[in-house]
Design a protein around this motif. Structure first.
Motif, mmCIF file in Angstrom:
data_model
loop_
_atom_site.group_PDB
_atom_site.id
_atom_site.type_symbol
_atom_site.label_atom_id
_atom_site.label_comp_id
_atom_site.label_asym_id
_atom_site.label_seq_id
_atom_site.Cartn_x
_atom_site.Cartn_y
_atom_site.Cartn_z
ATOM 1 N N ILE A 89 0.918 -1.162 0.025
ATOM 2 C CA ILE A 89 -0.056 -0.034 0.053
ATOM 3 C C ILE A 89 0.834 1.168 -0.031
ATOM 4 C CG2 ILE A 89 -1.609 1.219 1.473
ATOM 5 C CD1 ILE A 89 -2.649 -1.425 2.556
ATOM 6 N N ILE A 90 1.905 1.376 0.852
ATOM 7 C CA ILE A 90 2.749 2.651 1.063
ATOM 8 C C ILE A 90 3.590 2.624 -0.353
ATOM 9 C CG2 ILE A 90 4.332 3.818 2.358
ATOM 10 C CD1 ILE A 90 2.992 2.679 4.871
ATOM 11 N N GLY A 91 3.240 3.287 -1.212
ATOM 12 C CA GLY A 91 4.046 3.355 -2.044
ATOM 13 C C GLY A 91 3.711 4.596 -2.982
ATOM 14 N N ALA A 92 3.516 4.606 -4.299
ATOM 15 C CA ALA A 92 3.205 5.586 -5.117
ATOM 16 C C ALA A 92 2.215 6.834 -4.493
ATOM 17 C CB ALA A 92 2.849 5.289 -6.632
ATOM 18 N N GLY A 93 1.232 5.919 -3.890
ATOM 19 C CA GLY A 93 -0.055 6.897 -3.083
ATOM 20 C C GLY A 93 0.440 7.618 -2.380
ATOM 21 N N ILE A 94 1.207 7.699 -1.231
ATOM 22 C CA ILE A 94 1.660 8.633 -0.216
ATOM 23 C C ILE A 94 2.502 9.697 -0.983
ATOM 24 C CG2 ILE A 94 3.362 7.532 0.919
ATOM 25 C CD1 ILE A 94 1.997 8.007 3.580
ATOM 26 N N PHE A 95 3.296 9.185 -1.807
ATOM 27 C CA PHE A 95 4.497 10.056 -2.365
ATOM 28 C C PHE A 95 3.738 10.958 -3.520
ATOM 29 C CE2 PHE A 95 6.794 6.696 -0.463
ATOM 30 C CZ PHE A 95 7.808 7.517 0.629
ATOM 31 N N VAL A 96 2.847 10.426 -4.194
ATOM 32 C CA VAL A 96 2.228 11.278 -5.224
ATOM 33 C C VAL A 96 0.844 11.662 -5.247
ATOM 34 C CG1 VAL A 96 1.758 11.050 -7.852
ATOM 35 C CG2 VAL A 96 3.901 10.128 -6.780
ATOM 36 N N PHE A 97 -0.200 10.750 -4.897
ATOM 37 C CA PHE A 97 -1.572 10.892 -4.991
ATOM 38 C C PHE A 97 -2.006 11.946 -3.917
ATOM 39 C CE2 PHE A 97 -2.213 6.790 -6.945
ATOM 40 C CZ PHE A 97 -2.028 7.195 -8.255
#
Length: 504
Positions: free
Chosen positions: A41-49
């Motif tokens: 879960i913690i990947g592109a979401g928290i760093f981009v979205f």
């Protein structure tokens, strides 16, 4: 045989409990499974979205969007938890559909999961490459552009109108690059780790999860000291007059964007056959990872919007950008960049793990060739499906731009979520006597809300995404009727039973 014949849950449980040269090694505990979920879960979401949702839709109220998305994912997560405890077999939504909705639906979901896991890993691989190149630049190392990007880029008419770099006209254009070499290398390295063994892969992932979670917590704690409360006012900016642009409608649309940042918790269920006590540990891993990530997302987004104006966050790397903009946090840029590299790395690991396990189970059911079910005699991993998946994903990651890969992921995931929710509701009616170590509360309300949430988000996706899904499923149906239906173990067993009855 009916296309919708279901596989016996008793048979599935027997297969999971059997020990043979084709069985997987049970080494994962609840902490390992929770770490797998957090890693996905913690990947592109928290760093981009986070930045996109705040700048375009929700403003400083993006933590509310996070909570709404977390609740929506929670409906699906509760259903996954019941299914994982009742049917503790590798394969995730594919296996659950086989037990409740029939073989044809199971095939469609198994084929569909390729879009989530394989294409998801490819998408994250492209993002990882850009972040890794940035990290090398901090160390004074420059990667030639020809080896750090896709050979082609696809431009939409909208991008052309906005004069996006490289998009002089709509359509495909050469970039001058040869190959996204860092992306290819990281996919191949993770593939090798997965072949060596699930225990080693889980330990590697757990270390990365600890590091990247620690980095985000340090960012939130250190950044909170420099928050300017004025950046939070108004907390919910007034609507611009257009639905979805700020106001409460913007908070809801932000939740729709953030929803995709939670994709990955379902990958925990693909490792059910490698869990020591799946009936107990699978619900802990699924729901625990969702809870941890929702809390961390809310905390980081709150600090992020407090450090600078939300209107400036529509950038590819908002967390890194904020660290650069706040002088007191300049020391943290190498750390947060490293955290992003590790975070995206563990996401790819879990996605590739999930894809190879889905292939493994489909092969065991006869719907794919025997190659996908072969288990390494020493490492006890489905090594051929892992290697072939890794090679295919490396090819896509090295040659295709991120926007094309990313568009293939979302709709397939939402379809899988909706069918799992429907499966829980159906199984409560058809098998009320089934042992369920974990029971989804408030059935049928929770499954209905899960189905409505997923289908509602699917309807917001553009028409070309639906067209790609239809084409992909058409190819899959061709393979099923050309190979899978003829070689299906369930189909073969039923034909033999019918032949025995006739002979008597």
């Amino acid at each position: 045989m009916s296309l919708f014949a279901t596989k016996s849950i008793a048979a599935l449980r027997a297969e999971a409990a059997a020990e043979s040269e084709r069985s997987l090694r049970r080494t994962l505990g609840p902490l390992h499974l929770t770490a797998l979920g957090v890693g996905a879960i913690i990947g592109a979401g928290i760093f981009v979205f986070t930045g996109v949702a705040a700048a375009l839709y929700a403003g400083p109220a993006v933590p509310i969007s996070m909570m709404i998305a977390g609740v929506a994912c929670g409906f699906a997560g509760l259903c996954y938890a019941e299914m994982a405890s009742a049917v503790p077999v590798a394969g995730s939504a594919y296996t659950y559909s086989y037990a409740t909705l029939g073989e044809l639906v199971a095939w469609i979901i198994g084929w569909d999961l390729i879009l989530e896991y394989a294409m998801g890993a490819a998408t994250v691989g492209v993002g990882w490459s850009a972040t890794f190149v940035s990290l090398l630049q901090l160390a004074g190392i420059t990667v030639p552009p020809a080896l750090a990007g896709p050979p082609f880029v696809f431009c939409t008419p909208t991008q052309t109108g906005q004069a996006v770099a490289g998009c002089a006209a709509a359509g495909w254009h050469a970039t001058g690059a040869v190959l996204n070499l860092p992306a290819v290398c990281v996919i191949l390295a993770i593939t090798a780790i997965l072949v060596v063994g699930i225990r080693e892969s889980a330990r590697f992932n757990s270390v990365i999860v600890i590091v990247k979670t620690g980095v985000l917590i340090v960012f939130a704690v250190a950044g909170f000291r420099y928050v300017q409360a004025a950046n939070w006012h108004p907390f919910i900016p007034p609507n611009t007059g257009v639905f979805g642009e700020f106001g409460w409608s913007g908070v809801l649309r932000g939740a729709g964007v953030i929803f995709f940042a939670f994709i990955g918790f379902d990958a925990v269920s693909t490792a059910a056959q490698e869990a020591r006590d799946p009936q107990h540990d699978m619900p802990v891993g699924i729901l625990g990872s969702l809870g941890v990530c929702t809390a961390l997302y809310c905390l980081v987004s709150l600090v992020l919007t407090g450090l600078i104006s939300f209107r400036e966050l529509n950038v590819p790397s908002p967390v890194v950008m904020v660290v650069e903009r706040v002088p007191q946090l300049a020391w943290f840029r190498p750390v947060i960049t490293l955290g992003a590299v590790l975070g995206l790395g563990s996401t790819m690991l879990v996605m590739l793990l999930g894809q190879s396990r889905v292939f493994y189970v489909m092969s065991r059911d006869g719907l794919l060739g025997p190659w996908a079910g072969r288990v390494h005699p020493r490492f006890r991993t489905p090594y051929l499906s892992t290697v072939y998946t890794g090679l295919a994903v490396a090819l896509f990651t090295g040659l295709f731009p991120i926007q094309i890969l990313g568009q293939l992921v979302n709709i397939g995931t939402l379809l899988a979520f909706a069918l799992v929710c429907g499966g829980v509701w159906l199984l409560r009616h058809t098998r009320p006597d089934l042992e369920r170590p974990f029971r989804t509360p408030f059935v049928p309300l929770v499954p209905i809300l899960g189905i409505m949430s997923c289908l509602g988000l699917m309807l917001t996706l553009p028409l070309d995404t639906w067209i790609r899904l239809v084409v992909w499923l058409a190819i899959g149906l061709g393979l099923y009727f050309g190979y899978g239906r003829k070689h299906s173990v369930l189909n073969t067993e039923r034909r033999q039973e019918e032949a025995s009855r006739k002979s008597v």
